[in-house]
Design a protein around this motif. Sequence first.
Motif, PDB file in Angstrom:
ATOM      1  N   LEU A 272       0.877  -1.178   0.000  1.00 33.14           N
ATOM      2  CA  LEU A 272       0.000   0.000   0.000  1.00 33.14           C
ATOM      3  C   LEU A 272       0.911   1.223   0.000  1.00 33.14           C
ATOM      4  N   ASP A 273       0.964   1.909  -1.143  1.00 30.72           N
ATOM      5  CA  ASP A 273       1.880   3.042  -1.309  1.00 30.72           C
ATOM      6  C   ASP A 273       1.082   4.341  -1.322  1.00 30.72           C
ATOM      7  N   LEU A 274       1.142   5.080  -0.202  1.00 32.56           N
ATOM      8  CA  LEU A 274       0.425   6.339  -0.054  1.00 32.56           C
ATOM      9  C   LEU A 274       1.385   7.512   0.103  1.00 32.56           C
ATOM     10  N   TRP A 275       2.652   7.298  -0.206  1.00 30.10           N
ATOM     11  CA  TRP A 275       3.668   8.318   0.046  1.00 30.10           C
ATOM     12  C   TRP A 275       3.324   9.612  -0.693  1.00 30.10           C
ATOM     13  N   CYS A 276       3.439  10.732   0.028  1.00 25.24           N
ATOM     14  CA  CYS A 276       3.216  12.068  -0.520  1.00 25.24           C
ATOM     15  C   CYS A 276       1.793  12.246  -1.041  1.00 25.24           C
ATOM     16  N   SER A 277       0.841  11.452  -0.512  1.00 23.56           N
ATOM     17  CA  SER A 277      -0.569  11.752  -0.742  1.00 23.56           C
ATOM     18  C   SER A 277      -1.005  12.683   0.391  1.00 23.56           C
ATOM     19  N   LYS A 278      -2.300  12.857   0.582  1.00 22.30           N
ATOM     20  CA  LYS A 278      -2.787  13.739   1.640  1.00 22.30           C
ATOM     21  C   LYS A 278      -3.344  12.939   2.825  1.00 22.30           C
ATOM     22  N   ILE A 279      -3.111  11.650   2.828  1.00 22.17           N
ATOM     23  CA  ILE A 279      -3.674  10.781   3.865  1.00 22.17           C
ATOM     24  C   ILE A 279      -2.818  10.855   5.126  1.00 22.17           C
ATOM     25  N   GLN A 280      -3.427  11.171   6.268  1.00 17.42           N
ATOM     26  CA  GLN A 280      -2.704  11.259   7.529  1.00 17.42           C
ATOM     27  C   GLN A 280      -3.194  10.233   8.554  1.00 17.42           C
ATOM     28  N   LYS A 281      -4.263   9.524   8.231  1.00 16.50           N
ATOM     29  CA  LYS A 281      -4.789   8.524   9.158  1.00 16.50           C
ATOM     30  C   LYS A 281      -5.369   7.372   8.358  1.00 16.50           C
ATOM     31  N   LEU A 282      -5.090   6.167   8.817  1.00 17.30           N
ATOM     32  CA  LEU A 282      -5.606   4.976   8.154  1.00 17.30           C
ATOM     33  C   LEU A 282      -6.878   4.499   8.852  1.00 17.30           C
ATOM     34  N   PRO A 283      -7.832   3.961   8.095  1.00 21.95           N
ATOM     35  CA  PRO A 283      -9.055   3.431   8.718  1.00 21.95           C
ATOM     36  C   PRO A 283      -8.760   2.175   9.537  1.00 21.95           C
ATOM     37  N   ASP A 284      -9.609   1.896  10.508  1.00 19.11           N
ATOM     38  CA  ASP A 284      -9.404   0.739  11.385  1.00 19.11           C
ATOM     39  C   ASP A 284      -9.299  -0.566  10.597  1.00 19.11           C
ATOM     40  N   GLY A 285     -10.021  -0.654   9.484  1.00 16.61           N
ATOM     41  CA  GLY A 285     -10.038  -1.896   8.712  1.00 16.61           C
ATOM     42  C   GLY A 285      -8.703  -2.293   8.138  1.00 16.61           C
ATOM     43  N   ILE A 286      -7.742  -1.370   8.133  1.00 16.48           N
ATOM     44  CA  ILE A 286      -6.427  -1.676   7.579  1.00 16.48           C
ATOM     45  C   ILE A 286      -5.753  -2.801   8.351  1.00 16.48           C
ATOM     46  N   SER A 287      -6.109  -2.956   9.611  1.00 21.50           N
ATOM     47  CA  SER A 287      -5.496  -3.994  10.447  1.00 21.50           C
ATOM     48  C   SER A 287      -5.962  -5.387  10.066  1.00 21.50           C
ATOM     49  N   GLU A 288      -6.955  -5.490   9.185  1.00 22.15           N
ATOM     50  CA  GLU A 288      -7.435  -6.802   8.730  1.00 22.15           C
ATOM     51  C   GLU A 288      -6.687  -7.299   7.496  1.00 22.15           C
ATOM     52  N   LEU A 289      -5.766  -6.508   6.986  1.00 28.75           N
ATOM     53  CA  LEU A 289      -5.019  -6.901   5.785  1.00 28.75           C
ATOM     54  C   LEU A 289      -3.826  -7.762   6.195  1.00 28.75           C
ATOM     55  N   LYS A 290      -4.080  -9.034   6.422  1.00 26.30           N
ATOM     56  CA  LYS A 290      -3.099  -9.934   7.020  1.00 26.30           C
ATOM     57  C   LYS A 290      -1.878 -10.182   6.145  1.00 26.30           C
ATOM     58  N   LYS A 291      -1.984  -9.927   4.831  1.00 23.49           N
ATOM     59  CA  LYS A 291      -0.867 -10.200   3.935  1.00 23.49           C
ATOM     60  C   LYS A 291      -0.042  -8.949   3.627  1.00 23.49           C
ATOM     61  N   LEU A 292      -0.366  -7.837   4.268  1.00 20.99           N
ATOM     62  CA  LEU A 292       0.338  -6.584   3.986  1.00 20.99           C
ATOM     63  C   LEU A 292       1.817  -6.703   4.352  1.00 20.99           C
ATOM     64  N   ARG A 293       2.692  -6.325   3.382  1.00 19.54           N
ATOM     65  CA  ARG A 293       4.140  -6.419   3.562  1.00 19.54           C
ATOM     66  C   ARG A 293       4.805  -5.046   3.596  1.00 19.54           C
ATOM     67  N   HIS A 294       4.255  -4.084   2.832  1.00 18.89           N
ATOM     68  CA  HIS A 294       4.915  -2.786   2.712  1.00 18.89           C
ATOM     69  C   HIS A 294       3.880  -1.667   2.794  1.00 18.89           C
ATOM     70  N   LEU A 295       4.107  -0.728   3.711  1.00 20.28           N
ATOM     71  CA  LEU A 295       3.236   0.436   3.868  1.00 20.28           C
ATOM     72  C   LEU A 295       4.081   1.701   3.765  1.00 20.28           C
ATOM     73  N   PHE A 296       3.771   2.529   2.780  1.00 17.62           N
ATOM     74  CA  PHE A 296       4.446   3.816   2.602  1.00 17.62           C
ATOM     75  C   PHE A 296       3.405   4.907   2.784  1.00 17.62           C
ATOM     76  N   ALA A 297       3.582   5.728   3.796  1.00 12.74           N
ATOM     77  CA  ALA A 297       2.559   6.734   4.082  1.00 12.74           C
ATOM     78  C   ALA A 297       3.177   7.907   4.822  1.00 12.74           C
ATOM     79  N   GLU A 298       3.772   8.819   4.082  1.00  8.31           N
ATOM     80  CA  GLU A 298       4.315  10.040   4.651  1.00  8.31           C
ATOM     81  C   GLU A 298       3.741  11.232   3.907  1.00  8.31           C
ATOM     82  N   VAL A 299       3.489  12.296   4.627  1.00  6.64           N
ATOM     83  CA  VAL A 299       2.986  13.517   4.021  1.00  6.64           C
ATOM     84  C   VAL A 299       4.115  14.549   4.013  1.00  6.64           C
ATOM     85  N   VAL A 300       4.473  15.020   2.840  1.00 11.55           N
ATOM     86  CA  VAL A 300       5.540  16.018   2.705  1.00 11.55           C
ATOM     87  C   VAL A 300       4.914  17.406   2.814  1.00 11.55           C
ATOM     88  N   VAL A 301       5.220  18.104   3.911  1.00 12.25           N
ATOM     89  CA  VAL A 301       4.646  19.440   4.126  1.00 12.25           C
ATOM     90  C   VAL A 301       5.604  20.547   3.691  1.00 12.25           C
TER      91      VAL A 301
END
Length: 912
Positions: free
Chosen positions: A634-663
């Motif tokens: 799940l690649d969210l780098w440099c998007s506007k997302i600052q919080k993930l929904p609770d359901g993200i914890s159900e993605l048991k096969k998730l290997r890589h999460l990129f989620a930074e906001v460049v201000v």
Amino acid sequence: MAEAAILAALKVLGEILAKEVGNLAISNISELRSTYANLEVNINNISSELRVMKGFLNEIETDHPSNMSHVAWIKEIQKLANHIEDIVVEFAYLIGNQKFDRISFYVTKLFRKPNLLVNFKRISLQLLEAEKTLKHLAEMKERWVPTTNVRIGKNLDYSNGYSHNVAVAAHFIDEDHLVGIKENRVTLTKWLNFEEPQLYVISVWGMGGVGKTALVTNVFKRERKNFDCHAWVSISQSYAIENILRKIITEISKHEQNLPMDTTNMDLRGLKESLRGILKEMKYVIVLDDMWDPKVFLDIRDTFVDNHRASRIVITSRMAEVANLAPERNRLELKPLLEKESWDLFCRKAFHLEQNHECPHPLEKWARQIAFKCDGLPLALVSIGVMLSLFEKTESEWRRLFDQLSWHLDNNPSLGPLKNILNLSFNYLPRYLKNCFLYCGLFPEDSLLARKKLIRLWIAEGFVEQKGNSTLEEVAEGYLMELIHRSMLQVARKNYFGRVKRCQMHDTLRELAISLCRKENFGLLHENNMLENIDSSTRRLSMIKLKEKIKQDGYLPKLRTFLLVDYDVPSSPLLSIIFDKSRYLTVLDLEGLPIEMVPNAIGDLFNLHYLGLRRTKVKVLPKSIKELQNLQTLDLWCSKIQKLPDGISELKKLRHLFAEVVVDPTYSTFHSIIGISIPKGMFYLKEIQTIQALESNAIAVKELGNLTQLRSFRIRNVKENQSADLCRSLSKMNFLSHLSINASDEKEILQLEGLNLPQLQKLELYGRLKEQMLESPLFQFSGESIQSLILSWSQLQHDPLPSLSHCRNLTFLYLRSAYVGHQLTFQAGWFPKLKCLMLGLMPNLIQMEMEQGTMVSLEELYLWELEQLVDVPVGMKHLVSLKMMFCTEMLVDFGGLAKGNHQLFHFTCVVR
């Protein structure tokens, strides 16, 4: 390539059969049990049939042009295998998302339309039809594709004919038609005549068509007179040792009297003894041209007598593995020609009737663009130049030729030798690398392919197989290096510790990949604003350079991969098409697309493994994201997302999460980047390897220790009172190789003295550090493994270099606002592997000194905003390996001072 489709289908079938689906058996619905039993039989039958078919395909060559019925049959197998994969993927999703306890089953599933029973019946019928089609295709093969017409296994040797023809042609190239070989010719000649009596091996290697045979032929013809005997042998991909030895003896016998001529009835032992007897008293040179497997040489190595007469073996190959048979000092890698040399060679062929081979002025624009497309590959320049020499010399004709160049590469018989030589490289790839190579053809021309992203995409596509205890990422990196070593990909950039960072395809090989993608229905690179021209069976689609909305006439039910590159307009209609019609989608990469929301329908893409929303304007992920049970990246780098929904914890096969906001895109402020808040349940995702980056809180730093598979981790907004818990959690991560920690602000102290990570390679610390921190285990014991170090806003009072000098394997060191003292001294013997040093924002720094013997490998030096540093560092002349110095925002003309010192002329100084 049909075996690749079969392999994909078998992989999913195997996963289904291995699943624990016994819950179905306890259902009180007999019809459901019966339907499932039929499904299981269907799956077993199809799996058996596909396994046998795959074994058959592994043994035959499918690209022989005379086997057209065979090729057509293969295409039907491929189409069916893809269809079977679609069916079983959906079945896997259904059985993986049902709850079968007796009470809830009836309430939540039975009365839902379409319900499980209806779906199982539908899938059972589809598999039954697929099984019938498989049997029909088997019967069709017997009628139309007799195996007596198919070349099998090691008997296949037709492809070597192309290489042999090129080798023969190389012996008749005029001296003045060889361009750009002077330096390499001098090197090779020197190695052949070097006054060293021992026998040694020389290797010349590079991609197909780069001119290996032409170079070696030229030198061989010049220098063979200096040897008592000589032989030139072209090696086939499917070789026989006896035939190679016979060829060598025959070649030598042509020029020597009283040597055995008839070797027809000799066995291997006799051939070896005979050749050893010939070579025993002679100074010899033997060329083994176009070798594909190091085993060839290893099998005959004992035949070449080392009689201390300065004999030489020269090997040419496309493979780094083969080139490594020679000692490192005797390996010559050929690169494509430079632009000036390319133009010269092209003109010699395209305008051979013109005076001095000059290009007519009206044609120059198109001629240069055509030559540029050849990307310095001599075989392409010669082949295309000769073809173009036959056409009318008018601007309109050459513009048309440029527009049709890809078609000519595919269809023009005069370019057959070029295409065949390139095809050899592809055909010889192991089957697990063919898909990986073709995938690289889905990106735009001259693209720099990022190693990490490419690896994650290959894994998402299912191209990578588990090997022992290695992670899929490690296996995939091995695949990448194999393609590089086989000259199918080129290294464009390495990081400072020698690891490939970016790679790219040679333009001519890319044309081959695009052609094969189209031929094998692997994928399509599309530059049209309409989907209606795309075949509905398309599996992978890459859309580039689109500047207007796509019309909604397309329907792509079989689509597995959708990549958007260089797209400038909002595309909600396009996304609606994808979400509504392409339900088997595996990869969806929308990087840079200016969308602000993701449709809730994304939850219907049950087979999605890779979701890329990098640099989009998306602010919130829909709750349906929890339905993506197969999501790996799940690649969210440099998007506007600052919080993930609770359901993200159900993605048991998730290997890589990129989620930074460049201000702050300039990265000049302390809070240039902020991390993301993640729900508590994510700390129990056992497969996750990458989190970049997490916003710290009291719960997070305690729960982090559950993520034992983390390899790369960034955490931001860390407070001093969280440091102890953070250290305890990080110490449980036995595989962590990249760690980045940001304090909550520039005054907050990072107390990490209890941290010890002996496997750490990259460390980034942003925030104040106590002086004793540099004496902690992290630097004193983990320092041996650290290769890249960033210290920013550390505000250390004492010179940090004595402590950091324990990090002897550092190749990259970045110190920014890290030191408030007056002097830095780099002592002799320190930082022996450092290649890049960056120093900035140290307002009190007055003097720098480099002793002789320090930083002996340093290539790049960056200095910026060092207000009090008004003179060139003492001892800079000792940095003998320095190539570039960059000076930015210095109060004095620092670059001028450096340039004015005649002892510092060995490097380039850039002032900004």
